[in-house]
Design an enzyme around this catalytic site. Structure first.
Site, PDB file in Angstrom:
ATOM      1  CB  ALA A   2      -0.904  -0.038   1.280  1.00 61.71           C
ATOM      2  CE  LYS A   3       3.319   6.965  -4.026  1.00 61.78           C
ATOM      3  NZ  LYS A   3       4.603   6.980  -3.470  1.00 61.78           N
ATOM      4  CB  ALA A   4      -0.260   3.902   3.579  1.00 65.38           C
ATOM      5  CE1 TYR A  60       7.119   7.397   0.178  1.00 65.09           C
ATOM      6  CE2 TYR A  60       4.870   6.320   0.938  1.00 65.09           C
ATOM      7  CZ  TYR A  60       5.814   6.609   0.019  1.00 65.09           C
ATOM      8  OH  TYR A  60       5.750   5.902  -1.152  1.00 65.09           O
TER       9      TYR A  60
END
Ligand code: PMP
Length: 307
Positions: free
Chosen positions: A156-158, A162
């Protein structure tokens, strides 16, 4: 960046009006998912968005992992991206769709909150600044381990992921480097703070498998396809830290960074050519440029025209 339009929950609003409440769930608990996409000028005089469907499918998949009801279908979101690019009148830009749990009920459980979606676009030319294209980036291996798939869903690019990336990036910048390379808790190379990584050794490309914890990058997949199409061998395999030091070439891939040559890792010069971009890296950069600008018909399936 203060002008132009942002698509926000179904309509285009002025840049200054795309605002949210300070009690937004995603702000407090990192419950957001996002994408980074690029739009390029093409050979026929128009503009095209690179791999739009693949990016929006990754957004939908990221949202599914976090139980998000996006409220729009993938084709509707693709159309929204096109409208946003058109409304901002840019022939080349970076596009940032984001979906997040909004304002309503505080507490770790995001589910009582509605999901908001925004799409912004801006000019984002050189992402990793290294002073001239001929000079590769100077990287350090971070003391921070990359997220483990047992800790966070790494596919998941959550937004939450980051915080880990930001710690590593700041550590590298404060130490005088351009970017960080992250290892997983088993000590295998995963990726940079916001890019995938490739090494070339004996004319073969190697990149860590996504099971290492790396994001299934769309530039990564594009580079592998372009390499194979052009007779460059390419495989996914675990890479150790010392294999980075002895690689012939190293480069990073990402939507923002595109193909970024690496000149130095932990103060060891990469390859034999004083850290200058190697032959495979240079060849792939040319081929990638051709693909994104619609100059290679084999990859025109990756382009969605804006007009
Ligand atoms: N890894 C991470 C952690 C990233 O943030 C990105 C940028 N999205 C990438 C890899 C590269 O992915 P892509 O090529 O899809 O932009």
């Amino acid at each position: 960046m203060t002008e132009g339009k942002i698509w926000f929950n179904g309509s285009l609003v002025n840049h200054d009006e795309a605002k949210i409440h300070v009690l937004t769930h995603g702000l407090h608990y990192g419950t957001g998912v996002f994408e980074g996409i690029r739009c390029y000028k093409t050979a026929n005089g128009g503009s095209a968005i690179f791999r739009l469907q693949d990016h929006m499918q990754r957004l939908v998949d990221s949202g599914k992992i976090y139980f998000m009801d996006l409220g729009f279908t993938r084709p509707q979101l693709e159309q929204a991206v096109i409208e946003t690019v058109k409304a901002n009148g840019m022939d080349e830009c970076y596009i940032r769709p984001i979906a997040f749990y909004g304002y309503g009920k505080m507490g770790v459980n995001p589910m009582p909150n509605k999901v908001s979606i925004a799409i912004a676009a801006w000019k984002w030319d050189e992402y990793i600044k290294t002073g001239g294209e001929e000079k590769g980036a100077r990287l350090m291996v971070s003391a921070w381990a990359r997220l483990d798939p047992k800790t966070m869903p790494t596919h998941a690019k959550a937004t939450a992921n980051y915080a880990n990336s930001a710690l590593a990036r700041v550590e590298a910048i404060k130490a005088g480097f351009d970017e960080a390379i992250m290892l997983n808790p088993s000590g295998m190379v995963v990726e940079a703070s916001a890019e995938n990584i490739f090494i070339a050794k004996n004319d073969e490309l190697v990149t860590p498998p996504s099971s290492s914890g790396a994001l299934a990058g769309i530039t990564r997949e594009s580079v592998m396809a372009i390499a194979r199409e052009n007779g460059i061998a390419c495989r996914e395999a675990n890479i150790t830290r010392d294999e980075l030091y002895t690689a012939d070439e190293v480069f990073l891939t990402g939507t923002a960074a595109e193909i970024k040559p690496v000149g130095e890792i932990d103060s060891r010069v990469v390859g034999r050519d004083s850290g200058r971009p190697g032959k495979i890296t240079r060849q792939l950069k040319v081929l990638f440029e051709a693909a994104v600008h619609g100059k290679d018909k084999k990859f025109s399936k990756w382009l969605t025209p804006v007009n």
